[in-house]
Scaffold this motif. Structure first.
Motif, PDB file in Angstrom:
ATOM      1  N   ILE A  65     -33.903 -17.875 -55.631  1.00  0.00           N
ATOM      2  CA  ILE A  65     -34.120 -19.216 -55.267  1.00  0.00           C
ATOM      3  C   ILE A  65     -34.193 -18.703 -53.836  1.00  0.00           C
ATOM      4  CG2 ILE A  65     -32.083 -20.983 -54.012  1.00  0.00           C
ATOM      5  CD1 ILE A  65     -31.105 -20.475 -56.565  1.00  0.00           C
ATOM      6  N   GLN A  66     -34.513 -17.873 -52.947  1.00  0.00           N
ATOM      7  CA  GLN A  66     -34.460 -17.456 -51.333  1.00  0.00           C
ATOM      8  C   GLN A  66     -35.189 -17.234 -51.142  1.00  0.00           C
ATOM      9  OE1 GLN A  66     -35.952 -14.665 -50.414  1.00  0.00           O
ATOM     10  NE2 GLN A  66     -35.494 -15.547 -47.702  1.00  0.00           N
ATOM     11  N   PHE A  67     -36.752 -17.001 -51.798  1.00  0.00           N
ATOM     12  CA  PHE A  67     -38.006 -16.642 -51.878  1.00  0.00           C
ATOM     13  C   PHE A  67     -38.583 -18.373 -51.765  1.00  0.00           C
ATOM     14  CE2 PHE A  67     -42.224 -16.606 -54.176  1.00  0.00           C
ATOM     15  CZ  PHE A  67     -42.828 -16.089 -52.969  1.00  0.00           C
ATOM     16  N   VAL A  68     -38.268 -19.198 -53.294  1.00  0.00           N
ATOM     17  CA  VAL A  68     -39.111 -20.583 -53.719  1.00  0.00           C
ATOM     18  C   VAL A  68     -38.659 -21.491 -52.055  1.00  0.00           C
ATOM     19  CG1 VAL A  68     -38.528 -22.237 -54.270  1.00  0.00           C
ATOM     20  CG2 VAL A  68     -38.588 -20.216 -55.661  1.00  0.00           C
ATOM     21  N   LEU A  69     -37.086 -21.944 -51.251  1.00  0.00           N
ATOM     22  CA  LEU A  69     -36.800 -22.133 -50.537  1.00  0.00           C
ATOM     23  C   LEU A  69     -37.863 -21.541 -49.395  1.00  0.00           C
ATOM     24  CD1 LEU A  69     -32.566 -22.328 -50.701  1.00  0.00           C
ATOM     25  CD2 LEU A  69     -34.821 -24.276 -51.585  1.00  0.00           C
ATOM     26  N   GLU A  70     -37.749 -20.351 -48.919  1.00  0.00           N
ATOM     27  CA  GLU A  70     -38.835 -20.149 -48.102  1.00  0.00           C
ATOM     28  C   GLU A  70     -39.579 -20.156 -47.596  1.00  0.00           C
ATOM     29  OE1 GLU A  70     -39.960 -16.182 -45.569  1.00  0.00           O
ATOM     30  OE2 GLU A  70     -37.817 -16.225 -47.196  1.00  0.00           O
ATOM     31  N   MET A  75     -37.937 -23.660 -45.784  1.00  0.00           N
ATOM     32  CA  MET A  75     -37.166 -23.147 -44.946  1.00  0.00           C
ATOM     33  C   MET A  75     -36.968 -22.129 -43.546  1.00  0.00           C
ATOM     34  SD  MET A  75     -34.122 -25.128 -47.007  1.00  0.00           S
ATOM     35  CE  MET A  75     -33.045 -25.045 -46.224  1.00  0.00           C
ATOM     36  N   GLY A  76     -37.790 -21.523 -43.615  1.00  0.00           N
ATOM     37  CA  GLY A  76     -37.867 -20.102 -43.219  1.00  0.00           C
ATOM     38  C   GLY A  76     -36.854 -19.671 -43.654  1.00  0.00           C
ATOM     39  N   ARG A  77     -37.022 -18.028 -42.874  1.00  0.00           N
ATOM     40  CA  ARG A  77     -36.138 -16.889 -43.028  1.00  0.00           C
ATOM     41  C   ARG A  77     -34.502 -17.197 -43.505  1.00  0.00           C
ATOM     42  NH1 ARG A  77     -37.327 -11.615 -45.163  1.00  0.00           N
ATOM     43  NH2 ARG A  77     -39.189 -12.366 -44.608  1.00  0.00           N
ATOM     44  N   SER A  80     -33.545 -20.347 -45.769  1.00  0.00           N
ATOM     45  CA  SER A  80     -33.747 -20.110 -47.000  1.00  0.00           C
ATOM     46  C   SER A  80     -31.936 -19.225 -46.915  1.00  0.00           C
ATOM     47  CB  SER A  80     -35.025 -19.899 -47.492  1.00  0.00           C
ATOM     48  OG  SER A  80     -34.879 -18.345 -46.760  1.00  0.00           O
ATOM     49  N   TRP A  81     -31.705 -17.906 -46.352  1.00  0.00           N
ATOM     50  CA  TRP A  81     -31.107 -17.659 -46.926  1.00  0.00           C
ATOM     51  C   TRP A  81     -29.682 -17.757 -46.536  1.00  0.00           C
ATOM     52  CZ3 TRP A  81     -31.428 -13.031 -49.781  1.00  0.00           C
ATOM     53  CH2 TRP A  81     -32.533 -12.190 -49.647  1.00  0.00           C
ATOM     54  N   GLY A  82     -29.535 -18.720 -45.594  1.00  0.00           N
ATOM     55  CA  GLY A  82     -28.273 -19.079 -45.499  1.00  0.00           C
ATOM     56  C   GLY A  82     -27.981 -20.714 -46.129  1.00  0.00           C
ATOM     57  N   THR A  83     -28.853 -21.266 -46.547  1.00  0.00           N
ATOM     58  CA  THR A  83     -28.673 -22.307 -47.799  1.00  0.00           C
ATOM     59  C   THR A  83     -28.812 -21.340 -48.858  1.00  0.00           C
ATOM     60  OG1 THR A  83     -30.960 -23.957 -46.786  1.00  0.00           O
ATOM     61  CG2 THR A  83     -29.646 -24.031 -49.194  1.00  0.00           C
ATOM     62  N   SER A  88     -24.828 -19.641 -53.355  1.00  0.00           N
ATOM     63  CA  SER A  88     -23.406 -18.641 -54.175  1.00  0.00           C
ATOM     64  C   SER A  88     -22.355 -18.957 -53.927  1.00  0.00           C
ATOM     65  CB  SER A  88     -24.598 -17.311 -53.474  1.00  0.00           C
ATOM     66  OG  SER A  88     -25.224 -16.792 -53.841  1.00  0.00           O
ATOM     67  N   LEU A  89     -21.414 -19.388 -52.701  1.00  0.00           N
ATOM     68  CA  LEU A  89     -20.420 -19.977 -52.305  1.00  0.00           C
ATOM     69  C   LEU A  89     -20.064 -21.657 -53.926  1.00  0.00           C
ATOM     70  CD1 LEU A  89     -20.868 -19.052 -48.627  1.00  0.00           C
ATOM     71  CD2 LEU A  89     -19.188 -18.302 -50.065  1.00  0.00           C
ATOM     72  N   ALA A  90     -20.533 -21.442 -53.232  1.00  0.00           N
ATOM     73  CA  ALA A  90     -20.407 -23.554 -53.690  1.00  0.00           C
ATOM     74  C   ALA A  90     -20.659 -23.001 -55.396  1.00  0.00           C
ATOM     75  CB  ALA A  90     -22.043 -24.507 -54.347  1.00  0.00           C
ATOM     76  N   LYS A  91     -21.746 -22.650 -56.362  1.00  0.00           N
ATOM     77  CA  LYS A  91     -21.820 -22.077 -57.683  1.00  0.00           C
ATOM     78  C   LYS A  91     -20.499 -21.184 -58.217  1.00  0.00           C
ATOM     79  CE  LYS A  91     -23.844 -23.113 -60.692  1.00  0.00           C
ATOM     80  NZ  LYS A  91     -24.114 -24.074 -61.277  1.00  0.00           N
ATOM     81  N   GLY A  92     -20.334 -20.086 -57.292  1.00  0.00           N
ATOM     82  CA  GLY A  92     -19.130 -19.191 -57.444  1.00  0.00           C
ATOM     83  C   GLY A  92     -17.484 -19.720 -57.571  1.00  0.00           C
TER      84      GLY A  92
END
Length: 169
Positions: A65-70, A75-77, A80-83, A88-92
């Motif tokens: 997902i990070q790659f797709v967002l970036e 979204m930039g690096r 994308s990592w922040g999102t 991951s925090l939400a799905k956890g």
């Protein structure tokens, strides 16, 4: 120790999905988390252990997902990592709720079906919130007997059986 057990479950759950394809681990993947929750009397610590396991699990299975967002989302690096971290925090939180409730259930005589029903019920919530293809029961597609039972009990029935097996362990 309980956090290590919870993380072990997250790793085992991630290993059953495509990539590693160690589907034989499915009936036992939840056992370390269940053991940790049965040992921990405080619900807040069970919640945190479950949340940690959930974050590690979703991070491991949805790393793309990070790659797709970036790249495709623009979204930039850092964005994308922040999102992806927020994702991951939400799905956890699914596993955090499971761990919180399962600690109370593990000491009951009816724990086997209750734990399995709780897991399958929480998995059912993944569908409307996305990522319905990452269910525990999906591992049964490569196993002879679960594959034959799947048309009758569906994917959540297989998840129920695998979670009940883990509770029995």
């Amino acid at each position: 120790m309980n956090y290590a057990l919870a993380i072990a479950s997250a790793i085992l759950l991630a290993l059953i999905h495509p990539g590693a394809d160690l589907t034989f681990l499915a009936p036992f993947a939840l056992a370390p988390l269940l053991f940790a929750c049965a040992r921990e009397p405080r619900w807040k610590r069970r919640f945190l252990a479950g949340w940690a396991a959930g974050v590690v699990y979703w991070w491991a299975v949805c790393y793309w997902i990070q790659f797709v967002l970036e790249v495709h989302g623009g979204m930039g690096r850092f964005g994308s990592w922040g999102t992806f971290a927020l994702f991951s925090l939400a799905k956890g939180l699914h596993m955090a709720v499971f761990a919180t409730l399962v600690g109370w259930l593990m000491s009951r005589w009816w724990a086997l079906p209750a734990v399995a029903a709780l897991w399958a019920g929480l998995e059912r919530t993944h569908g409307p919130l996305g990522f319905a293809w990452l269910e525990l029961g999906n591992a049964g597609v490569d196993m002879a007997i679960p594959l034959r039972v799947a048309p009758v009990v569906n994917i959540y029935g297989l998840s129920f059986v695998f979670a009940m097996t883990a509770a029995a362990v």
